[in-house]
Write a protein that holds these residues in place. Structure first.
Motif, PDB file in Angstrom:
ATOM      1  N   LEU A   3      -3.691  20.768  20.783  1.00 44.51           N
ATOM      2  CA  LEU A   3      -2.228  20.829  20.902  1.00 44.51           C
ATOM      3  C   LEU A   3      -1.783  19.344  21.147  1.00 44.51           C
ATOM      4  O   LEU A   3      -0.910  18.742  20.529  1.00 44.51           O
ATOM      5  N   TYR A   4      -2.714  18.487  21.660  1.00 39.69           N
ATOM      6  CA  TYR A   4      -2.452  17.230  21.749  1.00 39.69           C
ATOM      7  C   TYR A   4      -2.506  16.214  20.668  1.00 39.69           C
ATOM      8  O   TYR A   4      -1.722  15.560  20.180  1.00 39.69           O
ATOM      9  N   SER A   5      -3.613  16.526  19.972  1.00 42.01           N
ATOM     10  CA  SER A   5      -3.596  16.025  18.622  1.00 42.01           C
ATOM     11  C   SER A   5      -2.663  16.412  17.647  1.00 42.01           C
ATOM     12  O   SER A   5      -2.065  15.480  16.973  1.00 42.01           O
ATOM     13  N   SER A   6      -2.084  17.589  17.565  1.00 48.91           N
ATOM     14  CA  SER A   6      -0.939  18.044  16.894  1.00 48.91           C
ATOM     15  C   SER A   6       0.214  17.205  17.303  1.00 48.91           C
ATOM     16  O   SER A   6       1.171  16.790  16.332  1.00 48.91           O
ATOM     17  N   LEU A   7       0.508  17.032  18.511  1.00 57.66           N
ATOM     18  CA  LEU A   7       1.787  16.396  19.044  1.00 57.66           C
ATOM     19  C   LEU A   7       1.846  15.076  18.750  1.00 57.66           C
ATOM     20  O   LEU A   7       2.593  14.448  18.358  1.00 57.66           O
ATOM     21  N   ASN A   8       0.394  14.396  18.671  1.00 53.75           N
ATOM     22  CA  ASN A   8       0.381  12.838  18.282  1.00 53.75           C
ATOM     23  C   ASN A   8       0.759  12.795  16.822  1.00 53.75           C
ATOM     24  O   ASN A   8       1.223  11.774  16.380  1.00 53.75           O
ATOM     25  N   LYS A   9       0.386  13.675  15.988  1.00 55.32           N
ATOM     26  CA  LYS A   9       0.476  13.656  14.391  1.00 55.32           C
ATOM     27  C   LYS A   9       2.139  13.864  14.410  1.00 55.32           C
ATOM     28  O   LYS A   9       2.570  13.007  13.495  1.00 55.32           O
ATOM     29  N   PHE A  10       2.562  14.728  15.062  1.00 58.27           N
ATOM     30  CA  PHE A  10       4.180  14.698  14.845  1.00 58.27           C
ATOM     31  C   PHE A  10       4.922  13.492  15.433  1.00 58.27           C
ATOM     32  O   PHE A  10       5.653  13.111  14.723  1.00 58.27           O
ATOM     33  N   LEU A  11       4.290  13.072  16.526  1.00 62.39           N
ATOM     34  CA  LEU A  11       5.013  11.705  17.056  1.00 62.39           C
ATOM     35  C   LEU A  11       4.708  10.368  16.087  1.00 62.39           C
ATOM     36  O   LEU A  11       5.585   9.504  16.069  1.00 62.39           O
ATOM     37  N   ALA A  12       3.595  10.620  15.430  1.00 58.45           N
ATOM     38  CA  ALA A  12       3.447   9.442  14.357  1.00 58.45           C
ATOM     39  C   ALA A  12       4.462   9.201  13.631  1.00 58.45           C
ATOM     40  O   ALA A  12       5.003   8.201  13.208  1.00 58.45           O
ATOM     41  N   PHE A  13       5.155  10.243  12.954  1.00 62.45           N
ATOM     42  CA  PHE A  13       6.305  10.186  11.983  1.00 62.45           C
ATOM     43  C   PHE A  13       7.625   9.763  12.837  1.00 62.45           C
ATOM     44  O   PHE A  13       8.325   9.061  12.111  1.00 62.45           O
ATOM     45  N   ALA A  14       7.872  10.279  13.704  1.00 62.85           N
ATOM     46  CA  ALA A  14       8.904   9.986  14.584  1.00 62.85           C
ATOM     47  C   ALA A  14       8.797   8.452  14.786  1.00 62.85           C
ATOM     48  O   ALA A  14       9.787   7.618  14.808  1.00 62.85           O
ATOM     49  N   TYR A  15       7.556   7.821  15.385  1.00 68.55           N
ATOM     50  CA  TYR A  15       7.193   6.441  15.580  1.00 68.55           C
ATOM     51  C   TYR A  15       7.655   5.584  14.315  1.00 68.55           C
ATOM     52  O   TYR A  15       8.187   4.729  14.527  1.00 68.55           O
ATOM     53  N   LYS A  16       6.991   6.370  13.201  1.00 72.23           N
ATOM     54  CA  LYS A  16       7.278   5.225  11.811  1.00 72.23           C
ATOM     55  C   LYS A  16       8.819   5.257  11.702  1.00 72.23           C
ATOM     56  O   LYS A  16       9.418   4.049  11.429  1.00 72.23           O
ATOM     57  N   ASN A  17       9.418   6.449  11.697  1.00 73.71           N
ATOM     58  CA  ASN A  17      10.927   6.394  11.358  1.00 73.71           C
ATOM     59  C   ASN A  17      11.694   5.363  12.395  1.00 73.71           C
ATOM     60  O   ASN A  17      12.601   4.787  11.998  1.00 73.71           O
ATOM     61  N   TRP A  18      11.380   5.710  13.695  1.00 70.24           N
ATOM     62  CA  TRP A  18      12.079   4.816  14.870  1.00 70.24           C
ATOM     63  C   TRP A  18      11.939   3.289  14.539  1.00 70.24           C
ATOM     64  O   TRP A  18      12.813   2.598  14.423  1.00 70.24           O
ATOM     65  N   VAL A  19      10.591   2.786  14.352  1.00 72.95           N
ATOM     66  CA  VAL A  19      10.416   1.332  14.053  1.00 72.95           C
ATOM     67  C   VAL A  19      11.002   0.943  12.688  1.00 72.95           C
ATOM     68  O   VAL A  19      11.672  -0.016  12.579  1.00 72.95           O
ATOM     69  N   MET A  20      10.824   1.799  11.598  1.00 73.42           N
ATOM     70  CA  MET A  20      11.425   1.089  10.282  1.00 73.42           C
ATOM     71  C   MET A  20      12.934   1.293  10.550  1.00 73.42           C
ATOM     72  O   MET A  20      13.395   0.080  10.064  1.00 73.42           O
ATOM     73  N   SER A  21      13.672   2.153  11.251  1.00 76.89           N
ATOM     74  CA  SER A  21      14.950   2.219  11.226  1.00 76.89           C
ATOM     75  C   SER A  21      15.473   1.043  12.398  1.00 76.89           C
ATOM     76  O   SER A  21      16.652   0.311  11.967  1.00 76.89           O
ATOM     77  N   LYS A  22      14.714   0.959  13.151  1.00 78.90           N
ATOM     78  CA  LYS A  22      15.026  -0.388  14.112  1.00 78.90           C
ATOM     79  C   LYS A  22      15.229  -1.760  13.419  1.00 78.90           C
ATOM     80  O   LYS A  22      16.105  -2.552  14.016  1.00 78.90           O
ATOM     81  N   ARG A  23      14.332  -1.801  12.569  1.00 81.55           N
ATOM     82  CA  ARG A  23      14.405  -3.135  11.766  1.00 81.55           C
ATOM     83  C   ARG A  23      15.162  -3.105  10.474  1.00 81.55           C
ATOM     84  O   ARG A  23      15.063  -4.210   9.771  1.00 81.55           O
ATOM     85  N   ASN A  24      15.688  -1.859  10.189  1.00 84.48           N
ATOM     86  CA  ASN A  24      16.748  -1.770   8.853  1.00 84.48           C
ATOM     87  C   ASN A  24      18.174  -1.991   9.182  1.00 84.48           C
ATOM     88  O   ASN A  24      18.609  -1.115   9.820  1.00 84.48           O
ATOM     89  N   VAL A  25      18.626  -3.030   8.545  1.00 83.23           N
ATOM     90  CA  VAL A  25      20.001  -3.268   8.742  1.00 83.23           C
ATOM     91  C   VAL A  25      21.061  -2.281   8.394  1.00 83.23           C
ATOM     92  O   VAL A  25      21.963  -1.944   9.097  1.00 83.23           O
ATOM     93  N   PHE A  26      20.616  -1.503   7.491  1.00 85.88           N
ATOM     94  CA  PHE A  26      21.520  -0.378   7.079  1.00 85.88           C
ATOM     95  C   PHE A  26      21.501   0.839   8.030  1.00 85.88           C
ATOM     96  O   PHE A  26      22.350   1.650   8.127  1.00 85.88           O
ATOM     97  N   THR A  27      20.807   0.873   8.976  1.00 85.65           N
ATOM     98  CA  THR A  27      20.683   1.885  10.148  1.00 85.65           C
ATOM     99  C   THR A  27      22.327   1.776  10.718  1.00 85.65           C
ATOM    100  O   THR A  27      22.712   2.734  10.971  1.00 85.65           O
ATOM    101  N   ILE A  28      22.467   0.425  10.896  1.00 90.31           N
ATOM    102  CA  ILE A  28      23.817   0.378  11.722  1.00 90.31           C
ATOM    103  C   ILE A  28      24.942   0.887  10.904  1.00 90.31           C
ATOM    104  O   ILE A  28      25.940   1.505  11.195  1.00 90.31           O
TER     105      ILE A  28
END
Lengths: 263, 300
Positions: A3-28
């Motif tokens: 479950l831990y491994s699966s949770l990390n995999k799921f969080l990987a994509f949340a992390y990617k979107n979070w960081v990419m959005s944070k640095r994307n001016v279009f997010t605002i």
């Protein structure tokens, strides 16, 4: 697989979107500018047309729902589009992840952005147009918000299907598909004014029933069954798009599209 | 155990209304723990083959097993224990080196302290510490290649595919990269399958090679097998005192002011003849076959 491994995999994509959005001016723009401008425009239009409070609520609910769905479905589409734009999609597909990891992971960030849009528009509605979203009540509001997220997921999954079928050319789908729902679900008008064929299609959309449920708190009329229909249709839509996504992934791996869009 | 077993692998792509066959029945075996090189001219099918072996492309027919698992039926299990690094690497443009490693590490199911520790190990191993905060789109080509290699090791894979890992690098950086690959192979005991255009690289790294041309394995073996097979490409150069313009020596030709003997086994004969004519020999050099010569010969 733990479950831990699966949770990390799921969080990987949340992390990617979070960081990419944070640095994307279009997010605002996606969260604040476009939804707010659109919301205030239709609100002012309702004032100009001297609409009743109920009619104004009808339109504002459409605008809030549409913007909240749109911003979340963009995030789900971004799960693959960020990789396509970066030309690194093969590196994502070589990881032992499944489509449910990237769909759910990206929709976590999408839910947050959607919640911000909902909050912001509700605030503007209250300040400028005497529209109080809390009249709906906490439990129905949670049911509505959850249905908004699921609707966004099913639309975002369609965007992912398009990406895996035609590659980069599908980026236009990320911004376009949702507009079809605007037309069919009756965001700014009741679906009853649509031609019969379109009305039939409209009835198959969860968003149509979700809007009917949301609006029933302001316009009256027992619409409890609408939320049930919404969830049943959402279940069917998500199951159907999951099958499409599975087939599209197989197509991308068989046809070599995955490699072509990574070069 | 065999790291890779491929039997009669075929793959074709649709180009407009025709199908173009890229792999025409490839068979090969890679032992666990070895560095296996796939060489061949452009368009020979190297990247297609490596993509099939790494589960991101489905073959039309044939059997492929990685660590005993079938690439089609057990793709997900295989993906847990393999990884890939490509030449001309691309990653998420606005993520830093550390963030990219974190994203991929998490996608392999690693998290918490274990992931932090692994990222630190790899940043140090690939000398990326000073670039940990550098965004991918601001990195130099060499740094991107090292990050790509770090990413390929994030999940402690048992098999790593390196698709032209030193393409576009300056010679000194490329050499350093090769040394790093060798060190990783020794330290992590990982099986490496690499494709390359650089024969020096194949010679330096690979224990076994396959030469691919037009989707077919034309030659397979060790570097020395390749050279032995083309031993006829060896020649000797004899430098003599005085003018050699008028010398007429059988089995030797004039080349850049030296005598060139292509049939090495006749070298003794030629030297004797020169001595009998009173010609003083300054030196004799045997030019051994290099992998590059074999490559050129096979590509013809």
């Amino acid at each position: 697989m733990s479950l831990y491994s699966s949770l990390n995999k799921f969080l990987a994509f949340a992390y990617k979107n979070w960081v990419m959005s944070k640095r994307n001016v279009f997010t605002i723009f996606e969260i604040a500018f476009w939804p707010v401008v659109s919301f205030i425009s239709v609100g002012l239009m309702s004032r100009y047309l001297s609409l009743t409070d109920n009619q104004t609520a009808f339109i504002l609910i459409g605008a809030i729902t549409f913007s909240s769905v749109q911003v979340c479905q963009l995030d789900v589409g971004y799960a693959l589009l960020f990789d396509v734009w970066s030309k690194c999609i093969k590196h994502t597909f070589i990881t032992p992840t499944s489509s449910h990891h990237y769909i759910l992971g990206s929709s976590l960030v999408g839910s947050l952005r959607s919640f911000l849009v909902l909050l912001l528009l509700s605030l503007f509605g209250y300040i400028f147009f005497d529209f109080n979203i809390l009249e709906v009540g906490m439990t129905p509001l949670l049911l509505i918000f959850f249905a908004i997220i699921l609707s966004a997921i099913s639309i975002g999954m369609l965007v992912c299907v398009c990406v895996l079928l035609v590659g980069l050319r599908a980026e236009v789908a990320a911004w376009s598909i949702v507009w079809l729902f605007l037309l069919l679900a009756g965001i700014y008008y009741p679906p009853s004014i649509l031609p019969p064929t379109l009305q039939f299609l409209s009835n198959l959309l969860p968003l149509t029933h979700l809007l009917a449920y949301f609006r029933s708190f302001y316009l009256g009329g027992g619409a409890e069954f609408e939320i049930l229909t919404t969830y049943i249709l959402l279940f069917i839509h998500i199951a159907f798009t999951s099958v499409l996504l599975h087939l599209a992934t197989r197509h991308a791996i068989k046809s070599g599209l995955l490699l072509r869009i990574s070069e | 155990m065999k790291a890779i077993e491929a039997e009669e692998v075929r793959k074709s792509y649709k180009v407009f209304f025709r199908r173009k066959e890229v792999l025409k029945g490839i068979s090969l075996e890679v032992e666990e723990g070895e560095i296996y090189g796939i060489i061949g001219p452009n368009g020979s099918g190297k990247t297609t083959l490596i993509s099939i072996l790494s589960t991101i492309l489905k073959p039309d027919s044939g059997n492929v097993r990685v660590l005993g698992m079938d690439v089609e039926k057990d793709a997900k299990k295989i993906r847990e224990v393999i990884n890939i690094s490509s030449g001309n690497p691309n990653f998420l443009w606005s993520l830093t080196a550390e963030e990219n490693l974190k994203y991929f590490g998490m996608a392999y199911g690693i998290g918490g302290e274990e992931l932090k520790k692994r990222i630190e190990e790899l940043l140090s191993l690939l000398e990326l510490e000073e670039h940990r905060e550098t965004r991918f789109d601001e990195m130099s080509t060499g740094t991107k290649q090292r990050l790509s290699l770090a990413k390929a090791l994030i999940n402690r894979p048992r098999v790593v595919f390196l698709d032209e890992p030193t393409t576009g690098l300056d010679p000194d950086i490329a050499l350093k990269m090769r040394e790093t690959i060798k060190r990783i192979h020794e330290e992590e005991g990982v099986t490496i399958v690499l494709t390359t255009h650089y024969m020096k690289e194949a010679e330096m790294l690979c224990e076994k090679l396959s030469f691919l041309r037009n989707g077919v394995v034309e030659l397979e073996g060790t570097v020395s097998d390749f050279k032995t097979k083309f031993k006829n490409l060896e020649y000797a150069l004899i430098r003599v005192e005085g003018s050699i313009e008028e010398l007429k020596i059988p089995h030797a030709v004039l080349s850049d002011g030296k005598l060139r003997v292509d049939e090495i086994e006749r070298l003794g004969e030629v030297i004797e003849l020169l001595s009998s004519k009173g010609v003083r020999i300054k030196d004799v050099k045997i030019r051994e076959v290099e992998l590059e010569d074999v490559f050129i010969q096979l590509s013809k």
